[in-house]
Scaffold this motif. Sequence first.
Motif, PDB file in Angstrom:
ATOM      1  N   LEU A  27     -14.429  -7.676   2.149  1.00 13.15           N
ATOM      2  CA  LEU A  27     -12.974  -7.849   2.114  1.00 13.15           C
ATOM      3  C   LEU A  27     -12.295  -6.553   1.676  1.00 13.15           C
ATOM      4  CD1 LEU A  27     -10.420  -9.503   2.348  1.00 13.15           C
ATOM      5  CD2 LEU A  27     -10.911 -10.509   0.099  1.00 13.15           C
ATOM      6  N   ARG A  28     -12.819  -5.930   0.638  1.00 12.46           N
ATOM      7  CA  ARG A  28     -12.254  -4.649   0.182  1.00 12.46           C
ATOM      8  C   ARG A  28     -12.311  -3.605   1.293  1.00 12.46           C
ATOM      9  NH1 ARG A  28     -15.694  -5.701  -4.241  1.00 12.46           N
ATOM     10  NH2 ARG A  28     -14.548  -6.600  -5.991  1.00 12.46           N
ATOM     11  N   ARG A  29     -13.428  -3.602   2.015  1.00 11.04           N
ATOM     12  CA  ARG A  29     -13.616  -2.607   3.083  1.00 11.04           C
ATOM     13  C   ARG A  29     -12.604  -2.808   4.210  1.00 11.04           C
ATOM     14  NH1 ARG A  29     -17.105  -3.298   7.239  1.00 11.04           N
ATOM     15  NH2 ARG A  29     -18.287  -4.931   6.151  1.00 11.04           N
ATOM     16  N   HIS A  30     -12.439  -4.043   4.672  1.00 12.58           N
ATOM     17  CA  HIS A  30     -11.481  -4.282   5.753  1.00 12.58           C
ATOM     18  C   HIS A  30     -10.046  -4.098   5.264  1.00 12.58           C
ATOM     19  CE1 HIS A  30     -14.447  -5.414   8.649  1.00 12.58           C
ATOM     20  NE2 HIS A  30     -14.909  -6.423   7.920  1.00 12.58           N
ATOM     21  N   TYR A  31      -9.796  -4.505   4.039  1.00  7.61           N
ATOM     22  CA  TYR A  31      -8.460  -4.335   3.448  1.00  7.61           C
ATOM     23  C   TYR A  31      -8.071  -2.868   3.440  1.00  7.61           C
ATOM     24  CZ  TYR A  31      -4.899  -4.667  -0.308  1.00  7.61           C
ATOM     25  OH  TYR A  31      -3.756  -4.606  -1.067  1.00  7.61           O
ATOM     26  N   ARG A  32      -9.030  -2.030   3.117  1.00 10.91           N
ATOM     27  CA  ARG A  32      -8.758  -0.594   3.033  1.00 10.91           C
ATOM     28  C   ARG A  32      -8.287  -0.025   4.372  1.00 10.91           C
ATOM     29  NH1 ARG A  32     -12.292   3.609  -0.427  1.00 10.91           N
ATOM     30  NH2 ARG A  32     -10.609   5.119  -0.621  1.00 10.91           N
ATOM     31  N   THR A  33      -8.842  -0.566   5.479  1.00  9.87           N
ATOM     32  CA  THR A  33      -8.455  -0.086   6.810  1.00  9.87           C
ATOM     33  C   THR A  33      -6.968  -0.312   7.077  1.00  9.87           C
ATOM     34  OG1 THR A  33     -10.653  -0.708   7.592  1.00  9.87           O
ATOM     35  CG2 THR A  33      -8.989  -0.291   9.286  1.00  9.87           C
ATOM     36  N   PHE A  34      -6.443  -1.404   6.546  1.00  9.47           N
ATOM     37  CA  PHE A  34      -5.090  -1.818   6.934  1.00  9.47           C
ATOM     38  C   PHE A  34      -4.039  -1.649   5.846  1.00  9.47           C
ATOM     39  CE2 PHE A  34      -8.026  -4.541   9.500  1.00  9.47           C
ATOM     40  CZ  PHE A  34      -7.785  -3.907  10.713  1.00  9.47           C
ATOM     41  N   ALA A  35      -4.449  -1.341   4.631  1.00 13.86           N
ATOM     42  CA  ALA A  35      -3.482  -1.174   3.536  1.00 13.86           C
ATOM     43  C   ALA A  35      -3.118   0.303   3.393  1.00 13.86           C
ATOM     44  CB  ALA A  35      -4.086  -1.683   2.229  1.00 13.86           C
ATOM     45  N   LEU A  36      -1.866   0.553   3.034  1.00 12.03           N
ATOM     46  CA  LEU A  36      -1.461   1.913   2.676  1.00 12.03           C
ATOM     47  C   LEU A  36      -2.354   2.396   1.535  1.00 12.03           C
ATOM     48  CD1 LEU A  36       2.380   1.374   2.811  1.00 12.03           C
ATOM     49  CD2 LEU A  36       1.137   3.051   4.175  1.00 12.03           C
ATOM     50  N   GLU A  37      -2.614   3.678   1.500  1.00 14.19           N
ATOM     51  CA  GLU A  37      -3.586   4.199   0.530  1.00 14.19           C
ATOM     52  C   GLU A  37      -3.193   3.832  -0.909  1.00 14.19           C
ATOM     53  OE1 GLU A  37      -4.340   8.376   0.900  1.00 14.19           O
ATOM     54  OE2 GLU A  37      -5.742   8.375  -0.787  1.00 14.19           O
ATOM     55  N   ASN A  38      -1.912   4.032  -1.254  1.00 19.45           N
ATOM     56  CA  ASN A  38      -1.484   3.702  -2.620  1.00 19.45           C
ATOM     57  C   ASN A  38      -1.569   2.205  -2.902  1.00 19.45           C
ATOM     58  OD1 ASN A  38      -0.961   6.338  -3.185  1.00 19.45           O
ATOM     59  ND2 ASN A  38       1.267   6.180  -3.018  1.00 19.45           N
ATOM     60  N   VAL A  39      -1.310   1.424  -1.880  1.00 24.45           N
ATOM     61  CA  VAL A  39      -1.403  -0.035  -2.031  1.00 24.45           C
ATOM     62  C   VAL A  39      -2.859  -0.424  -2.276  1.00 24.45           C
ATOM     63  CG1 VAL A  39      -1.165  -2.235  -0.793  1.00 24.45           C
ATOM     64  CG2 VAL A  39       0.679  -0.539  -0.701  1.00 24.45           C
ATOM     65  N   TYR A  40      -3.757   0.166  -1.482  1.00 24.53           N
ATOM     66  CA  TYR A  40      -5.187  -0.089  -1.675  1.00 24.53           C
ATOM     67  C   TYR A  40      -5.616   0.273  -3.097  1.00 24.53           C
ATOM     68  CZ  TYR A  40     -10.220   0.386  -1.530  1.00 24.53           C
ATOM     69  OH  TYR A  40     -11.541   0.263  -1.836  1.00 24.53           O
ATOM     70  N   ASN A  41      -5.185   1.439  -3.538  1.00 21.62           N
ATOM     71  CA  ASN A  41      -5.599   1.902  -4.867  1.00 21.62           C
ATOM     72  C   ASN A  41      -5.087   1.006  -5.993  1.00 21.62           C
ATOM     73  OD1 ASN A  41      -7.000   4.084  -3.830  1.00 21.62           O
ATOM     74  ND2 ASN A  41      -5.223   5.458  -3.920  1.00 21.62           N
ATOM     75  N   ASP A  42      -3.964   0.337  -5.744  1.00 17.17           N
ATOM     76  CA  ASP A  42      -3.372  -0.516  -6.773  1.00 17.17           C
ATOM     77  C   ASP A  42      -4.016  -1.888  -6.886  1.00 17.17           C
ATOM     78  OD1 ASP A  42      -1.470   1.316  -7.506  1.00 17.17           O
ATOM     79  OD2 ASP A  42       0.086   0.522  -6.181  1.00 17.17           O
TER      80      ASP A  42
END
Lengths: 337, 337
Positions: free
Chosen positions: B293-308
């Motif tokens: 889930l984290r891996r796929h989320y990273r593809t589609f989330a803005l970088e700052n959003v992912y990091n948060d």
Amino acid sequence: MEPVIHEEGAIIEYMQHQYLLGIDIGGTSVKLGLFTQTGQLVNKWSIPTDKSKKGAFIVRDIAASVREQLAAEGIKQTQCIGAGVGVPGFVDIENGCVDFAVNIGWKDYPIVDILSDSLGIPTAVDNDANLAAAGEYWQGAGVGAENIVLFTLGTGVGGGVIVKGDIVHGSSGMGGEVGHVTVIPEGGAPCNCHKTGCLETVASATGIVRLAKEQAEKHKQSLLYAKKEQETLTAKAVFEAAASGDSAAESVIDESIYYLGLAAANIANVLNPEKIVIGGGVAQAGEQLLAPLRRHYRTFALENVYNDTAFTLAELGNDAGVTGAAWLAKTYAAGKK
Amino acid sequence: MEPVIHEEGAIIEYMQHQYLLGIDIGGTSVKLGLFTQTGQLVNKWSIPTDKSKKGAFIVRDIAASVREQLAAEGIKQTQCIGAGVGVPGFVDIENGCVDFAVNIGWKDYPIVDILSDSLGIPTAVDNDANLAAAGEYWQGAGVGAENIVLFTLGTGVGGGVIVKGDIVHGSSGMGGEVGHVTVIPEGGAPCNCHKTGCLETVASATGIVRLAKEQAEKHKQSLLYAKKEQETLTAKAVFEAAASGDSAAESVIDESIYYLGLAAANIANVLNPEKIVIGGGVAQAGEQLLAPLRRHYRTFALENVYNDTAFTLAELGNDAGVTGAAWLAKTYAAGKK
């Protein structure tokens, strides 16, 4: 300026004339507006943005301009009960600091401390796109709604989200990035945010022109192709060609708005807003945009969500930012005094 | 019950022992919980849901059970300062009315008036999925965050959204329908909501089994196919088959979680939550679910959003609803006294 001890009547007079200052900092100009507490625009003006020395003179210029304008209006500084400022960049609203505003040159810039000192007015800061949403919510297309989503379709796709009458910021101020909802998960065009397939890649003016160029190459008899060859292929030209019945242009518009409808519906399935507001240059297409948008939105929105949503064009144009900044002043700066 | 005039010491004693009542009405049982004001569970119990006569006896049964339980605990009714109730259906929270709860039989049922009269305690109502999110926010996986998104992956996909410490309801209470975000715009499977391609069609236990059956037919040598033939193909079995290296099962899990990551990222690009909480039966897969889930989320989330974003499993299980109902009691019922 020394505080003056007013007699009772004078205090009442003074209370009746309190103002809010809205400031919208852009890459080329700073827009300023003086508002009553109920949101009426008393006066607006603008000054150029001096980006030299990493933007070190911007606040000085704003403060000088505000003093001059207040003097010209016969308004005392103490009658300005709050200032709000919108900045195009990443803003740490809690600490009143601009983390990064690439167009202006600011990095870790404590805007609230510096600006409130220079102005002598309590000041609050937010991202300019969020404040445009707040402006439309307070005095524009969103009036009467407590939950709105704003899409600003310009060179990029910006926007902002209001939930229960307040801006959605999220954990680090990244809330409201409606332009970076992924609408083409596989094989989408690269976006400025380093992802691919964002709404911005297909629903911005730039995205519409990109789709139109692709479509023109496939249909060399089309009006779209002729405009491409004449180098007059703008988003506006695509809408005009579609309105005149050019089927290649129609398919570009439909594709672009299909994705806007998908993104809007997916946001709305989560937020159930009363109003979805469309602003920016592309919104000049008016009903030519809204009619297919409602249709595509209906495909992807829950039935009750669809029934609740009014689509409307933004009303404040370039004044949305200063209006939202004045709302911020009212909501935060005045409230925290 | 007549109010008792306490002496000063008795009043302080009384103030120190105030309780919140959480009620979670389901199709087969009503869960009840008595909480301290700081959210500690003092006691929980449940009673069967009597659905006869369109659910006309449910409130009577709840009130009798609460009286009995309070008596057994030696707690006076006046020590219960608020009750919250979660209902599986469409709820008009402002008017305290259940518009429609198909599993229970209620339609236009003024639950708040009836329940607060029967209990003699100020009462507030909300949708049960929203209250599960509030429960996790207050006492579970969301503690420490102000913005969370809950996905409950069960027979369907439910959930709820907390922004700035409050439930997102939207204009008519449809907010938080994260299971009906469209993740397959074209050619998706039909959903119970009458749309197609909703997250629920691929990320619920039901959806995972459907994908697994399709995949099994394509790979008749797979463990998945064997389980299908044995009629033991559950979501849990698919995760187990994937864990044991069955590639057909792995591809089902990856496809399902790909869509969950897409939906989560698109919600997060708009709301920028600190935490995304995964609950429901499917969440028992734990890290086997969270890692991809984290891996796929990273593809589609803005970088700052992912990091948060922290991904975390729900912690309260079946108690999320009563806990959220007690939060509601604290936030609304008690606050409005």
